[in-house]
Design an enzyme around this catalytic site. Sequence first.
Site, PDB file in Angstrom:
ATOM      1  N   ARG A  90       0.823  -1.227   0.000  1.00 41.38           N
ATOM      2  CA  ARG A  90       0.000   0.000   0.000  1.00 41.38           C
ATOM      3  C   ARG A  90       0.848   1.264   0.000  1.00 41.38           C
ATOM      4  NH1 ARG A  90      -3.295  -1.668   5.182  1.00 41.38           N
ATOM      5  NH2 ARG A  90      -1.141  -2.172   5.622  1.00 41.38           N
TER       6      ARG A  90
ATOM      7  N   LYS B 208       2.494 -19.907   4.577  1.00 38.35           N
ATOM      8  CA  LYS B 208       1.843 -20.263   5.835  1.00 38.35           C
ATOM      9  C   LYS B 208       1.613 -18.986   6.637  1.00 38.35           C
ATOM     10  CE  LYS B 208       5.363 -20.551   9.239  1.00 38.35           C
ATOM     11  NZ  LYS B 208       6.079 -21.220  10.282  1.00 38.35           N
TER      12      LYS B 208
ATOM     13  N   ASP C 123       6.066 -24.578   1.778  1.00 39.19           N
ATOM     14  CA  ASP C 123       6.621 -24.912   3.086  1.00 39.19           C
ATOM     15  C   ASP C 123       8.126 -24.968   2.846  1.00 39.19           C
ATOM     16  OD1 ASP C 123       7.760 -26.155   5.287  1.00 39.19           O
ATOM     17  OD2 ASP C 123       5.932 -27.245   5.741  1.00 39.19           O
ATOM     18  N   HIS C 124       8.828 -23.923   3.280  1.00 39.53           N
ATOM     19  CA  HIS C 124      10.217 -23.803   2.822  1.00 39.53           C
ATOM     20  C   HIS C 124      11.102 -24.943   3.341  1.00 39.53           C
ATOM     21  CE1 HIS C 124      10.512 -21.596   6.643  1.00 39.53           C
ATOM     22  NE2 HIS C 124      11.772 -21.990   6.651  1.00 39.53           N
TER      23      HIS C 124
ATOM     24  N   LYS D 145      14.604 -27.430   1.393  1.00 36.92           N
ATOM     25  CA  LYS D 145      15.967 -27.592   1.924  1.00 36.92           C
ATOM     26  C   LYS D 145      16.642 -28.780   1.272  1.00 36.92           C
ATOM     27  CE  LYS D 145      15.368 -25.206   6.284  1.00 36.92           C
ATOM     28  NZ  LYS D 145      16.370 -24.160   6.068  1.00 36.92           N
TER      29      LYS D 145
ATOM     30  N   GLU E 263      14.907 -23.363  17.772  1.00 40.67           N
ATOM     31  CA  GLU E 263      15.374 -22.004  17.482  1.00 40.67           C
ATOM     32  C   GLU E 263      15.954 -21.409  18.759  1.00 40.67           C
ATOM     33  OE1 GLU E 263      12.337 -19.898  14.623  1.00 40.67           O
ATOM     34  OE2 GLU E 263      11.244 -20.997  16.149  1.00 40.67           O
TER      35      GLU E 263
ATOM     36  N   ASP F 152       2.284 -23.151  14.417  1.00 37.97           N
ATOM     37  CA  ASP F 152       3.310 -22.440  13.644  1.00 37.97           C
ATOM     38  C   ASP F 152       4.357 -23.393  13.054  1.00 37.97           C
ATOM     39  OD1 ASP F 152       4.333 -19.880  12.793  1.00 37.97           O
ATOM     40  OD2 ASP F 152       6.027 -20.207  14.155  1.00 37.97           O
TER      41      ASP F 152
ATOM     42  N   HIS G 110       5.749 -27.684   9.055  1.00 39.71           N
ATOM     43  CA  HIS G 110       7.124 -28.160   8.851  1.00 39.71           C
ATOM     44  C   HIS G 110       7.377 -29.562   9.405  1.00 39.71           C
ATOM     45  CE1 HIS G 110       7.649 -24.106   7.726  1.00 39.71           C
ATOM     46  NE2 HIS G 110       7.851 -23.601   8.916  1.00 39.71           N
TER      47      HIS G 110
ATOM     48  N   LYS H 183      11.176 -22.442  20.935  1.00 40.81           N
ATOM     49  CA  LYS H 183      11.937 -21.193  20.865  1.00 40.81           C
ATOM     50  C   LYS H 183      12.821 -21.079  22.104  1.00 40.81           C
ATOM     51  CE  LYS H 183       8.977 -18.553  17.861  1.00 40.81           C
ATOM     52  NZ  LYS H 183      10.002 -18.436  16.814  1.00 40.81           N
TER      53      LYS H 183
HETATM   54  P1  NAP Z   1       5.138  -8.067   6.985  1.00 35.14           P
HETATM   55  O1  NAP Z   1       6.565  -7.726   7.197  1.00 35.14           O
HETATM   56  O2  NAP Z   1       4.121  -7.599   7.962  1.00 35.14           O
HETATM   57  O3  NAP Z   1       4.737  -7.548   5.538  1.00 35.14           O
HETATM   58  C1  NAP Z   1       3.403  -7.491   5.080  1.00 35.14           C
HETATM   59  C2  NAP Z   1       3.418  -6.860   3.708  1.00 35.14           C
HETATM   60  O4  NAP Z   1       2.068  -6.809   3.220  1.00 35.14           O
HETATM   61  C3  NAP Z   1       3.935  -5.426   3.678  1.00 35.14           C
HETATM   62  O5  NAP Z   1       4.644  -5.241   2.489  1.00 35.14           O
HETATM   63  C4  NAP Z   1       2.659  -4.601   3.664  1.00 35.14           C
HETATM   64  O6  NAP Z   1       2.937  -3.329   3.138  1.00 35.14           O
HETATM   65  C5  NAP Z   1       1.790  -5.471   2.767  1.00 35.14           C
HETATM   66  N1  NAP Z   1       0.358  -5.233   2.917  1.00 35.14           N
HETATM   67  C6  NAP Z   1      -0.355  -5.228   4.070  1.00 35.14           C
HETATM   68  N2  NAP Z   1      -1.651  -4.956   3.807  1.00 35.14           N
HETATM   69  C7  NAP Z   1      -1.755  -4.811   2.468  1.00 35.14           C
HETATM   70  C8  NAP Z   1      -2.834  -4.521   1.582  1.00 35.14           C
HETATM   71  N3  NAP Z   1      -4.081  -4.316   2.032  1.00 35.14           N
HETATM   72  N4  NAP Z   1      -2.588  -4.447   0.255  1.00 35.14           N
HETATM   73  C9  NAP Z   1      -1.324  -4.661  -0.229  1.00 35.14           C
HETATM   74  N5  NAP Z   1      -0.266  -4.921   0.558  1.00 35.14           N
HETATM   75  C10 NAP Z   1      -0.483  -5.005   1.889  1.00 35.14           C
HETATM   76  O7  NAP Z   1       4.925  -9.653   6.881  1.00 35.14           O
HETATM   77  P2  NAP Z   1       6.023 -10.750   6.486  1.00 35.14           P
HETATM   78  O8  NAP Z   1       6.791 -11.124   7.685  1.00 35.14           O
HETATM   79  O9  NAP Z   1       6.749 -10.314   5.268  1.00 35.14           O
HETATM   80  O10 NAP Z   1       5.088 -12.005   6.174  1.00 35.14           O
HETATM   81  C11 NAP Z   1       4.278 -12.102   5.012  1.00 35.14           C
HETATM   82  C12 NAP Z   1       3.542 -13.452   5.041  1.00 35.14           C
HETATM   83  O11 NAP Z   1       4.495 -14.503   5.013  1.00 35.14           O
HETATM   84  C13 NAP Z   1       2.720 -13.677   6.313  1.00 35.14           C
HETATM   85  O12 NAP Z   1       1.602 -14.450   5.979  1.00 35.14           O
HETATM   86  C14 NAP Z   1       3.657 -14.487   7.207  1.00 35.14           C
HETATM   87  O13 NAP Z   1       2.955 -15.277   8.133  1.00 35.14           O
HETATM   88  C15 NAP Z   1       4.345 -15.341   6.167  1.00 35.14           C
HETATM   89  N6  NAP Z   1       5.678 -15.802   6.568  1.00 35.14           N
HETATM   90  C16 NAP Z   1       6.644 -14.914   6.900  1.00 35.14           C
HETATM   91  C17 NAP Z   1       7.907 -15.379   7.243  1.00 35.14           C
HETATM   92  C18 NAP Z   1       9.037 -14.428   7.591  1.00 35.14           C
HETATM   93  O14 NAP Z   1      10.159 -14.923   7.792  1.00 35.14           O
HETATM   94  N7  NAP Z   1       8.810 -13.142   7.645  1.00 35.14           N
HETATM   95  C19 NAP Z   1       8.166 -16.758   7.260  1.00 35.14           C
HETATM   96  C20 NAP Z   1       7.141 -17.643   6.898  1.00 35.14           C
HETATM   97  C21 NAP Z   1       5.902 -17.141   6.552  1.00 35.14           C
HETATM   98  P3  NAP Z   1       1.944  -2.051   3.394  1.00 35.14           P
HETATM   99  O15 NAP Z   1       1.630  -2.031   4.853  1.00 35.14           O
HETATM  100  O16 NAP Z   1       2.683  -0.866   2.894  1.00 35.14           O
HETATM  101  O17 NAP Z   1       0.739  -2.329   2.566  1.00 35.14           O
END
Ligand code: NAP
Length: 493
Positions: free
Chosen positions: A51, A150, A179-180, A184, A218, A237, A242, A341
């Site tokens: 956004r 996920k 599922d990363h 691996k 972890e 989680d 996993h 954790k």
């Molecule tokens: P994050 O850091 O909170 O990022 C969320 C992203 O979504 C931001 O770019 C945000 O930008 C965007 N967003 C939010 N609302 C939006 C909307 N209405 N329209 C368009 N874009 C929107 O989350 P993340 O850690 O990257 O995780 C993303 C997903 O991957 C989640 O489902 C999480 O559970 C999963 N995941 C993450 C990890 C990890 O290591 N981080 C690992 C496994 C799974 P704006 O606010 O500017 O819109």
Amino acid sequence: MSTHAKPVAAFDLVIFGGTGDLAMRKLLPALFRRFADEQIPLQSRILGVAREDQADGEYRDRVREALEKAVGGDDALGAKIDDFLELVSYHPLDATSDDGWDDFARELTRIDDHVRVFYLSTSPRIFVDICERLRQHGLNGDGARVVIEKPIGHDLASATEINDAVGAVFAENQIFRIDHYLGKETVQNLLALRFANVLFEPLWNAAHIDHVQITVAETVGVEQRGPYYDTAGALRDMVQNHLLQLLCMVAMEPPASLDSDAVRDEKLKVLHTLKPINAENAAQTTVRGQYRAGAANGGSAPGYLEDLGQPSSDTETFVALKAQVCNWRWAGVPFYLRTGKRMPDRVSEIVIHFRDIPYSIFEAGSGAIRANKLVLRLQPDEGVKLWLMAKYPGPGGLRLQAVPLDMSFAEAFGVQQPDAYERLLLDVVRGNLTLFMRRDEVEAAWRWIDPILAAWENSNNSPRPYAAGTWGPSASVALIERDGRTWHDGDGQ
Ligand code: NAP
């Protein structure tokens, strides 16, 4: 270092959530590494979407910063960042509003012969909005693929809802549930070890294997993910996805081929044969814990509630459980799963404990004969270790000692191990679904997990406390020791 991988056809990859943590820390660095390895053609396009209003240039600067951090001091790799950024652009878009979608669709359809991948790296709450708008703009055609991260739901009902909504827009063979752990190298090597060698498969059953342990530990706490984590917990989680996926890869029957459905059919059968854990047996077969303050990571670490900033919570940050695969191959062979954790080490491994030899010809003074163990290390330093008994060198009688045949993949092949996302992202572009979860797998996993959650909720017990920097509550040790076994202790036999 080159892995001599084959280039893929030019593609367009849209990352919804392109400014988020996952995109910056994992997805874009993974794409960059494949680009630097000349696997991604220059005509490809990578479009970040979120956004926040910003110009292409500003977004590229952020991506550059993330890539520089990811490549560290590797100057040769760093020199290719500018070329990679040519592929990258940014589109401000709110997935929950109609504004801007016409322009976005026009830009995307300007090139029509590329494979089109939509990576939903956002909260699952907006998956439905995104898919619905992709459909409205005709972006869900045959060449399109959608990747979902996920958590796919927090129970069977919510997972079904997400699957229904995404499935209403994309056909099952267009949906890549990631599922990363499955990307691996060690997990794929499990397939190679089991099915490209004659040694292991004849032993891969209850007659020769005593039990299996799967640990994903972890050292970190919940960090910034507290608010999300507190609604999930370790069972949802980590175990639902996993650990159960790893269990399936160990326990499944040999598939007829590596065809995606052949592999996924076999994994699904394993999930269907898991003995239910419910109110009747949860107390004997599961342990949940929550970390308290303690000595960890070379200092002192706060407890979960302090990390969370809340006075109370019944969310588990540790789970140990005993699973049973009820079929001929695995009858009576427990699979002990453990994840948590703030553990003492960051380690993910599968340990296959073989049975004791049936009879010893050695004298009592030769030393204890330990059962063989096959340790598959997923992180850190992916590799395989096979513990064998051998004669200690030199005169002085025949003394036996356990020694490891140790293969670090990085050393054996002289290549840097690619991150799982590198492999998986290009599998999406190629349309190879083998390492992605099918809808029925995700739902079968939830069907097994839901009664455990219900049993915990109805038990009126809270998670057991454990000090940060330890291997969880003592009840986890008791869980396995009741069966006359012990948790594998890292490097030791
Ligand atoms: P994050 O850091 O909170 O990022 C969320 C992203 O979504 C931001 O770019 C945000 O930008 C965007 N967003 C939010 N609302 C939006 C909307 N209405 N329209 C368009 N874009 C929107 O989350 P993340 O850690 O990257 O995780 C993303 C997903 O991957 C989640 O489902 C999480 O559970 C999963 N995941 C993450 C990890 C990890 O290591 N981080 C690992 C496994 C799974 P704006 O606010 O500017 O819109």
